[in-house]
Write a protein that holds these residues in place. Sequence first.
Motif, short mmCIF file in Angstrom:
data_model
loop_
_atom_site.label_atom_id
_atom_site.label_comp_id
_atom_site.label_asym_id
_atom_site.label_seq_id
_atom_site.Cartn_x
_atom_site.Cartn_y
_atom_site.Cartn_z
N LEU A 124 -34.09 42.39 31.38
CA LEU A 124 -33.36 43.56 31.79
C LEU A 124 -33.87 44.22 33.86
CD1 LEU A 124 -35.45 46.27 29.47
CD2 LEU A 124 -32.90 45.93 29.49
N ARG A 125 -35.07 43.53 34.11
CA ARG A 125 -35.44 43.58 35.90
C ARG A 125 -34.47 43.08 36.77
NH1 ARG A 125 -39.37 45.12 38.77
NH2 ARG A 125 -40.12 46.64 37.54
N LEU A 126 -34.18 41.53 36.34
CA LEU A 126 -32.69 40.93 36.85
C LEU A 126 -31.40 40.62 36.21
CD1 LEU A 126 -35.54 37.14 36.49
CD2 LEU A 126 -34.78 39.12 38.61
N GLY A 127 -31.17 41.52 35.95
CA GLY A 127 -30.18 41.84 35.56
C GLY A 127 -29.66 40.18 34.46
N ARG A 128 -30.29 39.48 34.21
CA ARG A 128 -29.88 38.03 32.93
C ARG A 128 -29.52 38.23 31.97
NH1 ARG A 128 -32.23 33.61 36.35
NH2 ARG A 128 -30.97 32.50 34.37
N PRO A 129 -28.79 37.82 31.07
CA PRO A 129 -28.19 37.96 29.59
C PRO A 129 -29.75 36.57 29.91
CG PRO A 129 -26.53 36.28 30.86
CD PRO A 129 -27.22 36.30 32.22
N LEU A 130 -30.11 37.37 28.13
CA LEU A 130 -31.00 36.73 27.32
C LEU A 130 -30.66 36.48 26.38
CD1 LEU A 130 -33.96 36.91 26.50
CD2 LEU A 130 -33.98 39.53 25.67
N PHE A 131 -31.29 34.76 26.08
CA PHE A 131 -30.78 34.02 25.15
C PHE A 131 -31.89 33.34 23.61
CE2 PHE A 131 -29.45 30.01 22.60
CZ PHE A 131 -28.23 30.04 22.46
N LEU A 132 -31.50 34.59 22.54
CA LEU A 132 -32.78 34.18 21.60
C LEU A 132 -32.15 33.24 20.62
CD1 LEU A 132 -32.90 37.84 21.26
CD2 LEU A 132 -34.42 36.45 22.74
N GLU A 133 -32.88 32.48 20.19
CA GLU A 133 -32.40 31.25 19.30
C GLU A 133 -33.70 31.38 18.33
OE1 GLU A 133 -30.49 27.24 20.10
OE2 GLU A 133 -32.20 27.08 20.81
N PRO A 193 -18.08 47.20 36.76
CA PRO A 193 -18.89 47.80 37.94
C PRO A 193 -20.97 47.84 37.77
CG PRO A 193 -18.86 49.30 36.48
CD PRO A 193 -17.74 48.15 36.03
N GLU A 194 -21.19 47.56 36.72
CA GLU A 194 -22.65 47.34 36.40
C GLU A 194 -22.79 46.59 35.05
OE1 GLU A 194 -26.56 50.02 35.10
OE2 GLU A 194 -24.53 50.97 35.22
N PRO A 195 -23.38 45.37 35.72
CA PRO A 195 -23.31 44.51 34.36
C PRO A 195 -24.08 45.05 33.05
CG PRO A 195 -24.28 43.46 36.03
CD PRO A 195 -23.90 45.22 36.72
N PRO A 196 -23.44 44.77 32.29
CA PRO A 196 -24.21 44.60 30.88
C PRO A 196 -24.76 44.27 30.98
CG PRO A 196 -22.31 43.88 30.45
CD PRO A 196 -22.29 43.59 32.15
N ILE A 197 -26.63 45.07 29.59
CA ILE A 197 -27.18 44.35 29.28
C ILE A 197 -26.90 43.16 27.97
CG2 ILE A 197 -29.18 44.68 28.15
CD1 ILE A 197 -29.03 47.14 29.20
N VAL A 198 -26.95 41.81 28.10
CA VAL A 198 -26.58 41.11 27.07
C VAL A 198 -27.73 40.22 26.62
CG1 VAL A 198 -24.68 38.92 27.60
CG2 VAL A 198 -24.22 40.75 29.24
N ILE A 199 -26.84 40.42 25.49
CA ILE A 199 -27.85 39.50 24.25
C ILE A 199 -27.44 38.57 23.83
CG2 ILE A 199 -29.94 39.35 22.60
CD1 ILE A 199 -30.66 42.09 23.62
#
Length: 302
Positions: free
Chosen positions: A33-42, A170-176
Amino acid sequence: MNIPQSIGAVQDMLGAQGYVCGRALGTVAFLALRLGRPLFLEGEAGTGKTEIAKALSLALGRRLIRLQCYEGLDAATAVYEWNFAGQMIAIRTAEAAGGVDRAHLKDEVFTEEFLIERPLLQAMRPQSGGAPVLLIDEIDRTDEPFEAFLLEALSDFQVTIPELGTIAAPEPPIVILTSNRTREVHDAVKRRCLYHWVDYPGFDREIEILQARAPEAAESLSREVVAFVQRLRTEDLFKKPGVAETIDWAKCLLALDVVSLSPEVIADTLGAVLKYQDDIARLQGSEAKRILDEARAGLAPV
């Protein structure tokens, strides 16, 4: 809602939605959330990977956009497709009116009016409540060409439509992204994400999860259910039960007004815990009683 400013705040935020989150998962979610990075959950199926996206969406008041992956998924399904029926009607109407300029007509029918937006394109659009939560669920079910296509979306948060050009968020989505690890996902995708392995929870954590999702269950029954499921996971099963099955089973037992496990009750409700007949057959007869006895033996007095 603003992004939480600490790991503990993320845990509390998810907990308020009934999602019990350990420190490790809370940390990687906070960083995503803080860095705007996608989160990969395995991890194994049923361990709560999909649920965290739902919990984040509710907690942050953001729209949840879900792309359910499957073999053969392509850009037309994931990003966009054209409303061919609408385009044909527009072409025939223009032809009937006469004086058709075909070059101009092509520009007229390949416009956003005839564009059908699919999840990835929807996630790039402005949203009234802020950037949406984009859930790319079970990416391991797709193939490598689709993974390669995803790289543009995950790197630059944009998609390209040949007839319209590049559309950037316009604003990166929160990607999971989630994976049940039925196959290895390419390193190029993982490198663009923060990674976390979602394992089966320990006994105390699973009790906490069950109390959050089925609070009406008595503590004694919850402890028996969790102890039995955790002991069941040590057996040689085709598909071990996840946390989702623990919750489902507890709710089934509550619907039957069960206050304590017995071999008979277990035999009657195994379909809520195990999803393959071979696994269910292994627990017939004395096997269910053996596992129940071993599970109870490991329980400390309440």
